[in-house]
Structure formats: structure tokens, C-alpha cells
Design a protein around this motif. Structure first.
Motif, PDB file in Angstrom:
ATOM      1  N   SER A  34      -7.590   4.560  -6.646  1.00  9.12           N
ATOM      2  CA  SER A  34      -7.084   3.304  -7.196  1.00  9.12           C
ATOM      3  C   SER A  34      -7.226   3.328  -8.714  1.00  9.12           C
ATOM      4  CB  SER A  34      -7.855   2.108  -6.628  1.00  9.12           C
ATOM      5  OG  SER A  34      -9.198   2.135  -7.058  1.00  9.12           O
TER       6      SER A  34
ATOM      7  N   THR B  50      -8.939   7.180  -0.797  1.00 11.07           N
ATOM      8  CA  THR B  50      -8.113   6.246  -1.563  1.00 11.07           C
ATOM      9  C   THR B  50      -8.398   6.476  -3.033  1.00 11.07           C
ATOM     10  OG1 THR B  50      -8.083   4.548   0.162  1.00 11.07           O
ATOM     11  CG2 THR B  50      -7.709   3.784  -2.086  1.00 11.07           C
TER      12      THR B  50
ATOM     13  N   SER C 149      -3.311   6.010  -0.844  1.00 12.16           N
ATOM     14  CA  SER C 149      -4.249   6.536   0.144  1.00 12.16           C
ATOM     15  C   SER C 149      -3.616   7.681   0.908  1.00 12.16           C
ATOM     16  CB  SER C 149      -4.660   5.446   1.144  1.00 12.16           C
ATOM     17  OG  SER C 149      -5.411   4.440   0.522  1.00 12.16           O
TER      18      SER C 149
ATOM     19  N   GLU D 137       0.838  -1.193   0.000  1.00 10.35           N
ATOM     20  CA  GLU D 137       0.000   0.000   0.000  1.00 10.35           C
ATOM     21  C   GLU D 137       0.872   1.242   0.000  1.00 10.35           C
ATOM     22  OE1 GLU D 137      -2.968   2.847   0.441  1.00 10.35           O
ATOM     23  OE2 GLU D 137      -3.008   0.837  -0.330  1.00 10.35           O
TER      24      GLU D 137
ATOM     25  N   ILE E  15      -6.667  -1.622   2.301  1.00 10.19           N
ATOM     26  CA  ILE E  15      -5.374  -1.363   2.936  1.00 10.19           C
ATOM     27  C   ILE E  15      -4.968  -2.564   3.795  1.00 10.19           C
ATOM     28  CG2 ILE E  15      -4.211   0.082   4.661  1.00 10.19           C
ATOM     29  CD1 ILE E  15      -5.977   2.436   3.483  1.00 10.19           C
TER      30      ILE E  15
ATOM     31  N   ARG F  77     -11.211   6.613   3.021  1.00  9.57           N
ATOM     32  CA  ARG F  77     -10.291   5.687   2.365  1.00  9.57           C
ATOM     33  C   ARG F  77     -10.704   4.233   2.602  1.00  9.57           C
ATOM     34  NH1 ARG F  77      -4.521   5.805   5.420  1.00  9.57           N
ATOM     35  NH2 ARG F  77      -5.136   4.548   7.196  1.00  9.57           N
TER      36      ARG F  77
END
Length: 122
Positions: free
Chosen positions: A38, A36, A31, A2, A113, A108
Motif C-alpha cells: 500500500s 499487500t 494485493s 481493490e 480488502i 495480505r
């Protein structure tokens, strides 16, 4: 692995690890304290199984096409389009083409995570 951003920092997708979740789905993510971001790389036919989460989700299709399936409808989102999914709304998605999808989540994605995302690893 992460990636976290705690201070003003410049990065790129090229610098972020690509995590292979299954044969048709890979993910990169970063994050901060409150959100977050992605990038999902989905091959045609990839399925994100039905799930829900406490996070508000913005899905931005960079290229390709995703069909999102909800209890009461299906929505196809193509390149250059966004979809806002409110918190706690069950949904799934199917890649109708090879697709690059940038998802923004707030708050997030603590489950991602912590790697508590087995539904994506099938």
C-alpha cells in the motif's frame, strides 16, 4: 476498488485508485496471493489510531516523517528509512509532516480488502 495481481503484471501507482479514507489520509493498494503493498498519503497531523493485526508490516517512508507509538516507546521514521513491525504488536502513527509511506504486509491485509478498516476512516 481493490487491485489484485494474479499473474505477472506491470503497473504503477498512477494506475491504482486513490481511496480517500478521511480528510488527512488516502491510500492506494495492490494485493497478490500472499502480500499487500500500500501507499499511504498522510497530511501533517494525520493519525492512524492504535490497532494491531496478524500481518508483519514493513513501513518505508518515501518522504516526510511518521512517529510510530508503541506501548513501550515511540519511533520516528523519516524519508528513506524502514520500520519492521512484528505481527500482533499494537501501534499508532502520527504524521509529523506531509508523508508518503509505502507499507508491505504479509500475509495480505484481508481486513483492508473487505473494507473492514473503520479505524482508518475517522
Amino acid at each position: 476498488m481493490e487491485e489484485f495481481v494474479s499473474n505477472l503484471e506491470k503497473t504503477s501507482w498512477k494506475a491504482i485508485e486513490v481511496e480517500k479514507l478521511n480528510n488527512l489520509l488516502s491510500r492506494q493498494m495492490i494485493s497478490g496471493d500472499n502480500a499487500t503493498v500500500s501507499q499511504l498519503l498522510l497530511k501533517r497531523g494525520a493519525v492512524v489510531p492504535r490497532h494491531s493485526h496478524v500481518n508483519e508490516q514493513y513501513s518505508w517512508i518515501i518522504s516526510g516523517k511518521l512517529k510510530f507509538v508503541f506501548d513501550d516507546r515511540e519511533i520516528v521514521v523519516g524519508a528513506g528509512e524502514f520500520l519492521l513491525i512484528p505481527p500482533n504488536v499494537p501501534h499508532s502513527a502520527i504524521a509529523e509532516e506531509d508523508t508518503v509511506d509505502v507499507d508491505i504486509f504479509a500475509p495480505r491485509r484481508e481486513d483492508w480488502i473487505r473494507k473492514e478498516d473503520a479505524y482508518l476512516r475517522k
